[in-house]
Design a protein around this motif. Structure first.
Motif, PDB file in Angstrom:
ATOM      1  N   ILE A  37       1.098  -1.412   0.306  1.00  0.00           N
ATOM      2  CA  ILE A  37       0.044  -0.443   0.054  1.00  0.00           C
ATOM      3  C   ILE A  37       0.681   1.243  -0.297  1.00  0.00           C
ATOM      4  O   ILE A  37       0.606   1.960  -0.590  1.00  0.00           O
ATOM      5  CB  ILE A  37      -0.647  -0.310   1.402  1.00  0.00           C
ATOM      6  CG1 ILE A  37      -1.715  -1.156   0.680  1.00  0.00           C
ATOM      7  CG2 ILE A  37      -1.572   1.124   1.442  1.00  0.00           C
ATOM      8  CD1 ILE A  37      -3.196  -1.250   2.377  1.00  0.00           C
ATOM      9  N   THR A  38       2.023   0.841   0.976  1.00  0.00           N
ATOM     10  CA  THR A  38       2.391   2.439   1.295  1.00  0.00           C
ATOM     11  C   THR A  38       3.998   2.344   0.233  1.00  0.00           C
ATOM     12  O   THR A  38       4.685   2.838  -0.128  1.00  0.00           O
ATOM     13  CB  THR A  38       3.385   2.549   2.153  1.00  0.00           C
ATOM     14  OG1 THR A  38       3.817   1.268   2.691  1.00  0.00           O
ATOM     15  CG2 THR A  38       2.603   2.802   3.214  1.00  0.00           C
ATOM     16  N   LYS A  39       3.732   1.922  -0.494  1.00  0.00           N
ATOM     17  CA  LYS A  39       4.910   1.457  -2.084  1.00  0.00           C
ATOM     18  C   LYS A  39       6.218   0.825  -1.593  1.00  0.00           C
ATOM     19  O   LYS A  39       7.132   2.189  -2.285  1.00  0.00           O
ATOM     20  CB  LYS A  39       4.812   2.489  -2.970  1.00  0.00           C
ATOM     21  CG  LYS A  39       3.750   2.352  -4.204  1.00  0.00           C
ATOM     22  CD  LYS A  39       3.329   3.557  -4.906  1.00  0.00           C
ATOM     23  CE  LYS A  39       2.155   4.053  -5.576  1.00  0.00           C
ATOM     24  NZ  LYS A  39       1.231   3.820  -5.124  1.00  0.00           N
ATOM     25  N   GLY A  40       6.209   0.610  -0.458  1.00  0.00           N
ATOM     26  CA  GLY A  40       7.697   0.609   0.091  1.00  0.00           C
ATOM     27  C   GLY A  40       7.763   1.436   1.012  1.00  0.00           C
ATOM     28  O   GLY A  40       9.430   1.012   2.101  1.00  0.00           O
ATOM     29  N   GLU A  41       7.178   2.618   1.642  1.00  0.00           N
ATOM     30  CA  GLU A  41       7.714   3.467   2.715  1.00  0.00           C
ATOM     31  C   GLU A  41       7.651   2.498   3.408  1.00  0.00           C
ATOM     32  O   GLU A  41       8.547   4.010   4.015  1.00  0.00           O
ATOM     33  CB  GLU A  41       6.581   4.980   2.212  1.00  0.00           C
ATOM     34  CG  GLU A  41       7.310   5.135   0.840  1.00  0.00           C
ATOM     35  CD  GLU A  41       8.668   6.638   0.621  1.00  0.00           C
ATOM     36  OE1 GLU A  41       9.205   6.355   1.586  1.00  0.00           O
ATOM     37  OE2 GLU A  41       9.199   5.815  -0.533  1.00  0.00           O
ATOM     38  N   LEU A  42       7.034   1.971   3.996  1.00  0.00           N
ATOM     39  CA  LEU A  42       6.622   2.120   5.733  1.00  0.00           C
ATOM     40  C   LEU A  42       7.187  -0.032   5.693  1.00  0.00           C
ATOM     41  O   LEU A  42       6.080  -0.515   4.773  1.00  0.00           O
ATOM     42  CB  LEU A  42       5.477   2.029   5.771  1.00  0.00           C
ATOM     43  CG  LEU A  42       5.276   1.182   7.504  1.00  0.00           C
ATOM     44  CD1 LEU A  42       5.874   2.492   8.590  1.00  0.00           C
ATOM     45  CD2 LEU A  42       3.802   2.318   7.560  1.00  0.00           C
TER      46      LEU A  42
END
Length: 112
Positions: A37-42
């Motif tokens: 969902i966070t495109k790998g940010e979290l």
């Protein structure tokens, strides 16, 4: 400042929202969905995830169900009735917090 320290206080509402939207989930599934969902940010670590899930279970917010999946046991988490109410409150708190952050990040000039 590391981004992970910013996310730390938001982990509970994130997990509650996932469970509200997806019914029952297992831990690894939660970590992967948040990552997607966070495109790998979290990236949620096991060291952050499982202690919080255990705390929520002790509080009666989530319940667990264990099932065999292939040759291994898998523990699924889902919201209890009280957990569904708790999720609504957590989302309201999160929205208020995000609005407060917006005031700090993008201050509006005071006209007066």
């Amino acid at each position: 400042m590391k981004k992970s320290s910013l996310y730390k206080g938001c982990l509970e509402p994130i997990l509650l929202r996932l469970l509200k939207d997806n019914g029952r989930m297992y831990g690894y599934q939660m970590t992967q969905m948040v990552k997607e969902i966070t495109k790998g940010e979290l990236n949620i670590t096991e060291g952050a995830l499982y202690p919080l899930l255990h705390k929520l279970e002790e509080q009666g917010v989530v319940e667990t169900e264990t099932e065999m999946n292939g040759n291994r046991m898998r523990k699924y988490y889902s919201l209890t009735k009280a957990g569904k109410k708790h999720t609504v409150n957590a989302m309201d708190e999160m929205k208020a917090f995000m609005q407060s952050l917006e005031f700090i990040v993008n201050p509006k000039p005071i006209v007066g």
